[in-house]
Design an enzyme around this catalytic site. Structure first.
Site, PDB file in Angstrom:
ATOM      1  N   SER A 223      23.801  51.165 -33.367  1.00 28.66           N
ATOM      2  CA  SER A 223      23.379  49.766 -33.701  1.00 28.66           C
ATOM      3  C   SER A 223      21.850  49.837 -33.352  1.00 28.66           C
ATOM      4  CB  SER A 223      23.982  48.948 -32.630  1.00 28.66           C
ATOM      5  OG  SER A 223      25.283  48.860 -32.697  1.00 28.66           O
ATOM      6  N   THR A 224      21.234  50.408 -32.504  1.00 30.24           N
ATOM      7  CA  THR A 224      19.952  50.299 -32.234  1.00 30.24           C
ATOM      8  C   THR A 224      18.878  51.527 -32.461  1.00 30.24           C
ATOM      9  OG1 THR A 224      19.899  50.964 -29.910  1.00 30.24           O
ATOM     10  CG2 THR A 224      20.300  48.621 -30.368  1.00 30.24           C
TER      11      THR A 224
END
Length: 195
Positions: free
Chosen positions: A12-13
């Site tokens: 996600s990051t």
């Protein structure tokens, strides 16, 4: 017809690392050049180029392999849509070492339960993030975007506008800001301050 294993990994990051997922996929027999990835994209966003490439790469008889279901999707509708798309192409889905069989009622139920848990986990993360932001805002740590003009500049801009001698475009040019910034500054002055 030879069966090919196509892998998909997502984090996600930008701070997260895909290496553990790639190693897990390799351990499941996926060749390194057959692993498609998305980095810095959430599972709730359907615009995932790596996933689109993986879905385009699989052919009838192939298996799409992900280390865990939450790497593929974070909502039940999205997980269902991807599973249906794979089924229509005659492609199997492997969640880790377990192969999802959409024709088996138990397999279908288990897949839906996993998708529900993945969605629940994503919802919890969003709720915790909102809660953390609210606490930071209450402590004055999260103030949002700061005005482009200082208080003194804002007062002068309002005074000049009030004189009627300057247009919005003139003020934007004089203060080296955009027209929307001038409008925001003027609107800020017209808002009532507290009770």
């Amino acid at each position: 017809m030879t069966q090919t294993l196509i892998g998909y990994a997502r984090c996600s990051t930008d701070k997260q690392d895909l290496e553990a997922q790639k190693q897990a996929l390799a351990a499941l027999g996926v060749a390194e050049d057959r692993i498609y990835t998305d980095h810095g994209l959430t599972g709730t966003s359907r615009a995932r180029p790596g996933l689109d490439q993986a879905l385009a790469a699989v052919r009838q008889g192939d298996t799409l392999v992900v280390s865990k279901l939450d790497r593929l999707a974070r909502s039940v509708p999205d997980a269902r849509a991807i599973a249906d798309q794979l089924t229509a192409k005659g492609v199997r889905l492997a969640l880790g070492a377990a192969v999802h069989d959409p024709t088996d009622p138990m397999g279908k139920m288990f897949f839906n339960i996993l998708a529900t848990f993945a969605e629940f986990e994503a919802d919890l993360i969003r709720a915790r993030t909102r809660e953390g932001m609210a606490i930071a805002r209450a402590r004055g740590k999260l103030r949002g975007k700061q005005p482009k003009l200082s208080e003194k500049q804002q007062k002068e801009l309002r005074r000049m506008h009030g004189s009627g001698e300057y247009s919005i475009s003139d003020l934007a040019e004089l203060f080296s800001v955009s027209r929307p910034t001038v409008y925001r500054t003027l609107n800020r002055a017209s808002r009532p301050v507290g009770p």
